[in-house]
Write a protein that holds these residues in place. Structure first.
Motif, short mmCIF file in Angstrom:
data_model
loop_
_atom_site.label_atom_id
_atom_site.label_comp_id
_atom_site.label_asym_id
_atom_site.label_seq_id
_atom_site.Cartn_x
_atom_site.Cartn_y
_atom_site.Cartn_z
N TYR A 1 2.34 -15.38 -65.05
CA TYR A 1 2.78 -15.83 -66.37
C TYR A 1 3.06 -17.32 -66.32
O TYR A 1 3.59 -17.83 -65.32
N THR B 1 1.03 -19.21 -72.17
CA THR B 1 1.59 -19.37 -73.51
C THR B 1 2.00 -20.81 -73.68
O THR B 1 2.83 -21.33 -72.91
N ARG C 1 -1.30 -15.07 -67.84
CA ARG C 1 -1.03 -15.17 -69.28
C ARG C 1 -0.38 -16.52 -69.56
O ARG C 1 0.75 -16.76 -69.14
N VAL D 1 -5.18 -15.28 -71.96
CA VAL D 1 -5.12 -14.79 -70.58
C VAL D 1 -6.35 -15.32 -69.86
O VAL D 1 -7.47 -15.17 -70.34
#
Lengths: 112, 112
Positions: free
Chosen positions: B10, B110, B108, B88
């Protein structure tokens, strides 16, 4: 440019039912792959189809390849909830810079 | 033993920042890829390397720069991150170009 289309995009089916996912591609190729992706997870290879008429089966899933029709099918027999996932076909363009071009994906939801 | 591993899993970062994603494969494969999966699950190839050499660059903005120090590693550096970069990112490897690809667990990203 190679285009790969799957249908349906979304499939909701009851446990115990049969259904087929279709994968059409636009350019000559003799290599096609099926992958499974669970939510939030990576892609897992299911089948490798390397010649016209190839058929592979694993449990309740069976994949086939018709290179003349540029079509592959993924048939689900007697679906169970555990098969719920997104299924992708991927086609390798046979050229100097081969790559896998993925279909749009089919999200399968198997309900009880 | 993880076959294709990428880090981090992440990544949350602000617009304008620079970030890197690392990928390593222990399968002895010659070819490595970066794929981007958008919010609709569509998978698109970004880059392909074969034996450390760039083979495919799919009209990706110059802000994305892959680097392959050896054939077991393919890293992705992204400059000046934009909101639209949120997705992703999957690293994958295959024995040769266009053959069955094995995927990492995905990163992932963001951008806020």
């Amino acid at each position: 440019e190679l285009k790969v289309e799957q249908n349906p995009l979304f499939l909701s089916m009851q446990e115990g039912k049969n259904y087929t996912i279709y994968c059409n591609y636009s350019t000559t190729s003799d290599r096609l792959y099926w992958y499974r992706q669970d939510p939030g997870k990576s892609l897992e290879s299911l089948f490798v189809l390397l010649s016209n008429g190839a058929v592979k089966q694993e449990g309740r899933l069976m994949a086939s390849l018709d290179t003349k029709a540029r079509l592959s099918t993924l048939h689900i027999t007697a679906a169970v909830h555990d098969l719920s996932a997104t299924y992708f076909c991927a086609v390798a363009y046979t050229g100097t810079a081969s790559k896998l071009t993925f279909g749009t994906g089919t999200r399968l939801q198997v309900t009880l | 033993d993880t076959a294709v591993s990428q880090t981090p899993k992440y990544l949350v970062t602000q617009m304008g920042n620079d970030k890197s994603i690392k990928c390593e494969q222990n399968l002895g494969h010659d070819t490595m890829y970066w794929y981007k999966q958008d919010s609709k699950k569509f998978l698109k190839i970004m880059f392909s390397y074969n034996n450390k050499e760039l083979i495919i660059n799919e009209t990706v903005p110059n802000r994305f720069s892959p680097k392959s120090p050896d054939k077991a590693h393919l890293n992705l550096h992204i400059n000046s991150l934009e909101l639209g970069d949120s997705a992703v990112y999957f690293c994958a490897s295959s024995p040769n170009q266009g053959t069955e690809a094995f995927f990492g667990q995905g990163t992932r990203l963001t951008v806020v």
